[in-house]
Design an enzyme around this catalytic site. Structure first.
Site, short mmCIF file in Angstrom:
data_model
loop_
_atom_site.label_atom_id
_atom_site.label_comp_id
_atom_site.label_asym_id
_atom_site.label_seq_id
_atom_site.Cartn_x
_atom_site.Cartn_y
_atom_site.Cartn_z
CE LYS A 178 -3.91 1.75 2.79
NZ LYS A 178 -4.70 1.45 4.02
CB SER A 182 -7.65 3.56 3.80
OG SER A 182 -6.80 2.84 4.68
CB SER A 185 -8.19 0.53 6.57
OG SER A 185 -8.79 1.77 6.81
#
Length: 479
Positions: free
Chosen positions: A95, A170, A194
């Site tokens: 990420k 997220s 997330s």
């Protein structure tokens, strides 16, 4: 001899077709045995990214040359007879909100596009040491602070199963990449759900480890995060199988001295027999309740004792989560969000803060102290009458894109996602695992929670559900 040659030829042909769809648990042994090369596995993932990423925008930083060089190094090590680490040659993604040497830690913010990390964060370093090959970096909302994945720097990530729905946030890019087979293991992180919410939205598996399980540190941060943000945020994996989550957790959780909260707890302990699971559907919509009932029936068929049971201090815990997180966000993020955030994150950030009280020093200190008492109650509850809790990931089916950018939508999301938030507040492990119940094109997941450092219980129960729901295959995007 001819049979072996035919098998080898078949595996070589697979590299350009189905190799990307193999889980890490199958891919790593093939590479270790020399039946396929790390380069072939990596090229297959890169080809898959080239073929499908344009439809969803899950991977936003590409690194084919770097990935192939890493794969060649693994193949060279094998040719020299060196022992290979457990994930040698397995394609993974990272990420964009954690540091990876030589790449921008953008966190989805235009102003951060040139913040280049000089060294790897612990989770990236651990994956590399385990032999994983990083094939790309995945999208996140600005400041990684929404249940949706879009930003002005990298654009919007679509849900590969239904473009009208959020891919979650997220870590929406990671979950979408997992669903599409753009790698076998996909790193994410989880402050308010997330990892688990994107897994739920994209129909894959996602594990939020216990606080302290996976070491974490930002080499590009200019100051330490506020206390509650530190205690509620963890690093963890997405994958299409429980077996791959096990492999990923073992790799990610290697020690690193840069994280003083790291705890060298064993990954497995004796499982209680029989396992006893509390079952809660409070507030669940009809499709979510159906998925939970399906999971319950499968667990009971496997000999697990499942009983209706509500965990302790729910409302108080949620109120404290919101108060502590809101206070830290105001003090630690508001200036940056207002100065550098895009319009969506500014709306969502202030919509959240408008709904939660700000705590003064005494309220903050007392809130952290009371958290200890609530965690103690949960630990006893999950170590006495029950061994785990089966409950929703979210009380509602995945929301439509940008549903949080209305006042009414934001309020509904916050209520629906309490089952995510309470796990963060307490630092417990939580697993999102798909069932066979489908809504809006997505196999709805359920959440399994256990006591601290009992990820093994979550994964064991998840494997029972997975065995009945069927394997999660890599899909082509439905856009």
């Amino acid at each position: 001899m001819l049979a072996k040659a035919a098998q080898a030829a078949s595996l070589r042909a697979m590299a350009s077709t189905d190799l990307h769809a193999l889980p890490a648990s199958e891919l790593a042994p093939l590479i270790a045995a020399g039946k396929i090369s790390a380069r072939e596995a990596t090229q297959a993932a890169l080809d898959r990214i080239e073929a499908v990423n344009g439809a969803v925008n899950a991977i936003v930083q590409h690194m084919p040359a770097e990935a192939l060089a890493a794969a060649d190094a693994i193949d060279g090590a094998r040719a020299r007879g060196e022992a290979l680490p457990p994930l040698a040659g397995v394609p993974v993604t990272i990420k964009v909100n954690v540091d990876q040497a030589g790449h921008a830690t953008t966190n989805g913010v235009v102003a951060f596009k040139d913040i280049i990390a000089a060294e790897d964060s612990p989770v990236v370093a651990n994956l590399r040491r385990a032999g994983a090959v990083i094939v790309g970096r995945t999208n996140t909302p600005a400041f990684s602070y929404r249940y949706f994945t879009a930003n002005d720097l990298h654009g919007r990530t679509l849900n590969p199963r239904n473009a009208a729905l959020t891919p979650g946030g997220s870590s929406g890019g990671a979950a979408a990449a997992a669903a599409l087979g753009m790698g076998a293991i996909h790193h994410g992180n989880d402050l308010g759900g997330s990892i688990r919410y994107p897994a739920y939205a994209c129909g894959v598996a996602g594990l939020r480890p216990s606080f302290g399980r996976v070491p974490s540190f930002s080499t590009t941060a200019t100051e330490e995060r506020p206390m509650a943000l530190q205690m509620m945020s963890v690093q963890g994996p997405h994958a299409r199988s429980i077996a791959d989550l096990r492999l990923a957790l073992a790799a990610m959780s290697a020690p690193d001295p840069r994280d003083p909260w790291y705890a060298p707890a064993p990954l497995e302990a004796a499982l209680p027999r029989p396992l006893r699971v509390a079952y809660s559907t409070t507030g669940a919509s009809t499709p979510v309740a159906a998925a939970l009932a399906q999971a319950r029936s499968w667990l009971e068929a496997a000999g697990v004792i499942v009983e209706d049971g509500e965990p302790p201090h729910w409302d108080e815990a949620i109120a404290l989560f919101l108060g502590l997180l809101g206070t830290d966000a105001r003090n630690g993020m508001a200036k940056a969000v207002d100065g550098y955030g895009d319009a969506a994150i500014r709306f969502a950030f202030h919509a959240f803060n408008d709904r939660v009280p700000g705590l003064d020093l005494a309220g903050y200190a007392n809130g952290l102290a009371r958290r200890t008492g609530i965690l103690r109650a949960w630990q006893r509850w999950l170590s006495g009458p029950y061994d785990a809790l089966l409950m929703p990931v979210s009380r509602e089916v995945p929301f439509v894109q940008d549903f949080d950018l209305t006042e009414a939508g934001f309020t509904e999301i916050m209520a629906a996602n309490e089952p995510l938030q309470i796990v963060n507040f307490l630092g417990l492990p939580g697993l999102s695992v798909p069932t066979a119940t489908v809504a809006l094109g997505v196999k709805l997941g359920v959440q399994i929670v256990a006591a601290r450092f009992r990820e093994d219980i979550c994964l064991h129960l998840g494997s029972i559900i997975e065995a009945h729901a069927g394997p999660t295959a890599a899909i082509d995007p439905v856009i």
